[in-house]
Structure formats: structure tokens, C-alpha cells
Write a protein that holds these residues in place. Structure first.
Motif, PDB file in Angstrom:
ATOM      1  N   VAL A   1       0.824  -1.208   0.000  1.00 46.58           N
ATOM      2  CA  VAL A   1       0.000   0.000   0.000  1.00 46.58           C
ATOM      3  C   VAL A   1       0.860   1.261   0.000  1.00 46.58           C
ATOM      4  N   LEU A   2       2.077   1.161   0.532  1.00 48.44           N
ATOM      5  CA  LEU A   2       2.975   2.314   0.603  1.00 48.44           C
ATOM      6  C   LEU A   2       4.258   2.039  -0.183  1.00 48.44           C
ATOM      7  N   PRO A   3       4.147   1.853  -1.498  1.00 50.52           N
ATOM      8  CA  PRO A   3       5.333   1.473  -2.276  1.00 50.52           C
ATOM      9  C   PRO A   3       6.412   2.552  -2.322  1.00 50.52           C
ATOM     10  N   LYS A   4       6.042   3.809  -2.085  1.00 48.91           N
ATOM     11  CA  LYS A   4       7.017   4.896  -2.146  1.00 48.91           C
ATOM     12  C   LYS A   4       7.586   5.239  -0.774  1.00 48.91           C
ATOM     13  N   ALA A   5       7.180   4.487   0.240  1.00 46.77           N
ATOM     14  CA  ALA A   5       7.685   4.727   1.590  1.00 46.77           C
ATOM     15  C   ALA A   5       8.728   3.685   1.958  1.00 46.77           C
ATOM     16  N   GLU A   6       9.540   4.003   2.948  1.00 49.86           N
ATOM     17  CA  GLU A   6      10.500   3.064   3.513  1.00 49.86           C
ATOM     18  C   GLU A   6       9.823   2.402   4.712  1.00 49.86           C
ATOM     19  N   VAL A   7       9.620   1.085   4.663  1.00 53.72           N
ATOM     20  CA  VAL A   7       8.939   0.354   5.726  1.00 53.72           C
ATOM     21  C   VAL A   7       9.964  -0.478   6.488  1.00 53.72           C
ATOM     22  N   LEU A   8      10.081  -0.240   7.779  1.00 57.40           N
ATOM     23  CA  LEU A   8      11.008  -0.974   8.642  1.00 57.40           C
ATOM     24  C   LEU A   8      10.206  -1.814   9.624  1.00 57.40           C
ATOM     25  N   THR A   9      10.525  -3.097   9.711  1.00 55.44           N
ATOM     26  CA  THR A   9       9.834  -3.997  10.634  1.00 55.44           C
ATOM     27  C   THR A   9      10.612  -4.064  11.935  1.00 55.44           C
ATOM     28  N   GLY A  10      10.089  -3.421  12.951  1.00 54.40           N
ATOM     29  CA  GLY A  10      10.757  -3.375  14.242  1.00 54.40           C
ATOM     30  C   GLY A  10       9.992  -2.469  15.189  1.00 54.40           C
ATOM     31  N   ARG A  11      10.570  -2.197  16.344  1.00 49.95           N
ATOM     32  CA  ARG A  11       9.939  -1.355  17.358  1.00 49.95           C
ATOM     33  C   ARG A  11      10.799  -0.131  17.635  1.00 49.95           C
TER      34      ARG A  11
END
Length: 467
Positions: free
Chosen positions: A71-81
Motif C-alpha cells: 500500500v505504501l510502495p514509495k515509503a520506507e517500511v522498517l519492521t521493528g519497534r
């Protein structure tokens, strides 16, 4: 300022507010104007109003979640806290699922951690309770309930059967009433496939400390919902709290006691406790204290909204309600996220901030297949619906509110198939421990005696339904 060439907008949390705010920012932002980074322990957003239907098997669990990277292809998505925030240096510390923690610099910050289940130090609750905040819990509850039917159908011990077929739900708000309504519907429907279980063998119990259930839809519809659940055979204990549930022995404050393998806890939520590590101004209940513009008080570069924020309800205050705050529901979160996204862009460009103001449009709730309530507000007028029509309004509203057309189409497809095909009642509890069978096969054989079957008189054996 950040060390990146472009300013960074850091969104902490990928739930309602995080997802919608990031989408809004990306939509309004000029090409190359900033970097948008979203951090969340999960790589997806969960549409929580659909969790009761997912627990009942009316919606596929994959259709209840929205993948952030898609859904957010232009964003940087980081999996963590995000474990801490240094406001002086404008740096957030991110702890990934594996590996060492690292720092992420930011210029603008959106705090959207949401809420977690509100619990109390009740003996046995941590060991016995099942929450309803995530899709994992909803599917786990479904598998667990069906496993209890399997267990009851396969034993001749009346005490084991009674404990397996008793289900206790604590909390009479949206989550509790909808979940017990959906799960009871599923369990009753499933009994036709079990040899020795009748619907009358099931015992569903709803417990709440309040005087009524479903306060969000008003007293009249709440009373109708209460009577409806009672007519279905569900026991309702109001003005009652859970005292203990050690080893499945449930003790209520009104001296009612029962044994149950199933205790579902939906007694409210509280702001994510991680907020205490962010150094932000917090309200008396731990919410981030914000201005009507959704800016965190005392800051010009931090915004917050949703379940973890204390947002002034300007519409209610104009109507004469003093110190009114926006309730933690999807209706406000969705609209706050859009205003928040616009304000982040305005703040980045040096433009004035917009205040958030929204008058409630009502509330809807489902209580099982073709059963529901709805209160619709149009200006000063309120319209109440119940039964099948209320259920249609519930599904229609949430079907259109779930993010992305991809998910809308999939959800409506699930509902359409459910009109023509029977509900699936198979338990897949083994998926929670997929390696157990292989581990047993690969491990060295243990020196243990083989189980001895106990002889059971024919009159005590489970009976098989005809047909």
C-alpha cells in the motif's frame, strides 16, 4: 536535521493512523520533497472491526490485514519497534526483530502506536486469557473454540465436556459483544457436525462491570442487543467483574463460579506503554497530549492521533460538553489521519495548521450472521436500526471503510460466497505449532509406556447423530 539529503518524516506505527497518514503525506508530497519512513513490529495493518467476523470464519484472515509495503510502495517500511526517541538530536532508536538496534534520524515525527489490551492483576488471566487486538488472536480463538468441540465430542468425561463447552467473554463493548455474538453463532452452527453435541450443551457467558452493553450505540439499541443475546441463551452478568480464573476455574464477583477452557478478554484498551519512553507530554491516562491541530503540545514538528492520543473533541465541546476528548474508534482515527497528513505537509512548507473537528456519524455493530444494530446520525437527527437491517448497515459501512479496493473486493467476495456456501468449521490449530509432528517423528523414541485404553460401557459412549 537528519543526515539524509532530504528531510525525513518518521511514522511510528503502521495501524489506522500510521497507514492513512503515510498515504496522505505521500499523496500530497511533491516528488523528492521528503523521505517517509514507517516503523511497525508487523508488516501489515489490521482492520480491527473485522476481527470478530474473522474469528467466526465469515472473512478470510488474509483479507483483514493490509500489507504496508504494497500500500505504501514509495515509503520506507522498517519492521521493528521504536524503543526510544531523542528529541534534542531528533533520532529514534529502532529495535528490529533480529540483529542490533540502530538509530533513524528524523525531521518530522508522527506518533501512531495505537493501543494495547487493558488488563488487571487478576490471578490466572495472563495464563488463561485470549485477547482480540490482532488477527493472530482472532484466528487462534477460532481454532481454540473448534478444538473444544472436538475435545467434548471425543470424551465420555462429563466434567471435561462441561469445561470444554463453556466459554467466558469479559467486556461488553464493541469487541466483546461482537465477538461473543459471532463466535456463539459459529459454534452453534458447528454442533450439527458433531456426534454428541447439541446447541443446548454450549454455555456462553458475557461479563461486564458496566450497567449495560454496547454503550457506543446508545441505551435503546444496547438494551435490544442485551435482550437479543439473552434470547440466544447467552448468560449476561452486568455490574460484575472477574475475580480469578486460575487453571480455568472462573470466579466472578457475584459469586458465580464455573470451569472453562476459554476466557476471552476484551475489557477495554490503554495507550501503548512504549509512549513513556518517548519523552512526550502525556495525559492522566497515558495518552499523548495534543492540540486541536494534532500537534503534540509544546512541539512544532511532532504530531499524534488515534488511540494513543488525547485529542480535543471540538464538535462535542461546541455542543456544550466540557473537556470532551475524541473516542478511540476507527471513525475518528481515519479522519484524524487525513488532517494529520495535511498538517505535516503544511508544517514542512511553513503553512498554517488545520484543526481537527468531526461530529460523530453514529455507530454500527454486528452480533452474528444477519443480526446487528446501527445508529446513524444526520445532523441533529438520529436513526436506529436493528436485526437484519442493522447487520446490513454494519457490513456496508465497514466494507467500504476497509483500506484499498483490493481488500474491499476480497471482503465482499467472502460475504457473497457465504450466502451460498456453508460455513467452514474445521480447526487448524496445528498451524500454531507446525513443527510438532515433524519433531516427534525425528526425535529419538522416548522410553514411555503405551497408553492403555479404558473400557467404557456402551451406554456412556458418545452417540452419533443420524444422517
Amino acid at each position: 536535521m537528519s543526515t539524509t539529503e532530504r528531510p525525513r518524516i518518521l511514522v511510528v506505527g503502521g495501524g489506522y493512523v500510521g497507514l492513512y497518514a503515510a498515504r496522505r503525506i505521500l499523496k500530497k508530497m511533491r516528488y523528492g520533497e521528503a523521505t517517509v519512513t514507517v516503523v511497525d513490529p508487523r508488516s501489515y495493518m489490521t482492520y480491527q472491526p473485522f476481527l470478530p467476523e474473522a474469528a467466526a470464519g465469515s472473512i478470510s484472515p488474509r483479507h483483514v490485514v493490509v500489507p504496508l509495503r504494497r500500500v505504501l510502495p514509495k515509503a520506507e517500511v522498517l519492521t521493528g519497534r521504536v524503543t526510544s526517541i531523542d528529541q534534542d538530536r531528533r533520532v529514534a532508536t529502532v529495535a528490529p526483530h533480529v540483529g542490533s538496534a540502530y538509530e533513524v534520524p528524523f525531521d518530522y515525527l508522527v506518533v501512531a502506536l495505537g493501543a494495547v489490551s487493558r488488563t488487571f492483576p487478576i490471578p490466572g488471566l495472563a495464563e488463561q486469557g485470549i485477547g482480540m487486538k490482532g488477527v493472530e488472536e482472532a484466528i487462534g480463538l477460532r481454532n481454540h473454540v473448534l478444538e473444544q468441540l472436538d475435545k467434548a465430542d471425543s470424551t465420555t468425561d462429563e466434567e471435561i465436556r462441561r469445561k470444554a463447552l463453556s466459554f467466558v467473554f469479559v467486556g461488553g463493548g464493541f469487541a466483546g459483544a461482537e465477538t461473543i455474538g459471532e463466535v456463539e453463532d459459529m459454534a452453534r452452527d458447528a454442533t450439527k457436525y458433531y456426534a454428541s453435541i447439541e446447541p443446548s450443551d454450549l454455555r456462553f457467558v458475557l461479563v461486564d462491570v458496566a450497567e449495560r452493553i454496547l454503550p457506543e450505540v446508545g441505551p435503546k439499541l444496547g438494551e435490544w442487543g442485551l435482550e437479543h443475546l439473552k434470547k440466544r441463551g447467552i448468560e449476561v452478568h452486568l455490574k460484575t467483574s472477574l475475580k480469578s480464573c486460575v487453571d480455568g476455574h472462573v470466579v466472578l464477583s457475584n459469586d458465580v463460579e464455573l470451569d472453562s477452557n476459554t476466557l476471552v478478554w476484551t475489557a477495554g484498551v490503554k495507550p501503548n506503554p512504549a509512549l513513556a519512553e518517548f519523552g512526550l507530554p502525556l495525559g492522566p491516562r497515558g495518552h499523548v497530549d495534543t492540540e486541536p491541530t494534532l500537534q503534540v503540545k509544546g512541539t512544532g514538528h511532532i504530531w499524534s492521533a488515534g488511540d494513543n492520543a488525547q485529542v480535543p473533541d471540538l464538535a462535542a465541546r461546541e455542543a456544550g460538553v466540557e473537556n470532551a476528548w475524541c473516542p478511540p474508534n476507527a471513525q475518528h482515527a481515519l479522519r484524524q489521519a487525513k488532517v494529520l497528513g495535511d498538517n505535516v505537509i503544511s508544517g514542512m512548507r511553513g503553512f498554517p495548521q488545520q484543526e481537527y473537528k468531526h461530529a460523530s456519524m453514529g455507530a454500527v455493530a454486528g452480533l452474528g450472521l444477519r443480526k446487528g444494530v446501527a445508529m446513524i446520525k444526520l445532523g441533529k437527527l438520529s436513526f436506529r436500526f436493528r436485526g437484519r437491517l442493522g447487520w446490513y448497515l454494519h457490513r456496508g459501512y465497514h466494507g467500504m471503510a476497509v483500506p484499498t479496493w483490493n481488500r474491499k473486493i476480497r471482503v465482499f467476495a467472502d460475504w457473497t460466497l457465504g450466502l451460498f456456501l456453508k460455513r467452514e468449521v474445521v480447526s487448524l490449530g496445528a498451524v500454531e505449532h507446525p513443527r510438532d509432528e515433524f519433531h516427534e517423528a525425528a526425535a529419538p523414541p522416548a522410553a514411555r509406556p503405551a497408553p492403555v485404553a479404558e473400557s467404557v460401557p456402551s451406554e456412556q459412549r458418545p452417540t452419533v447423530k443420524a444422517g
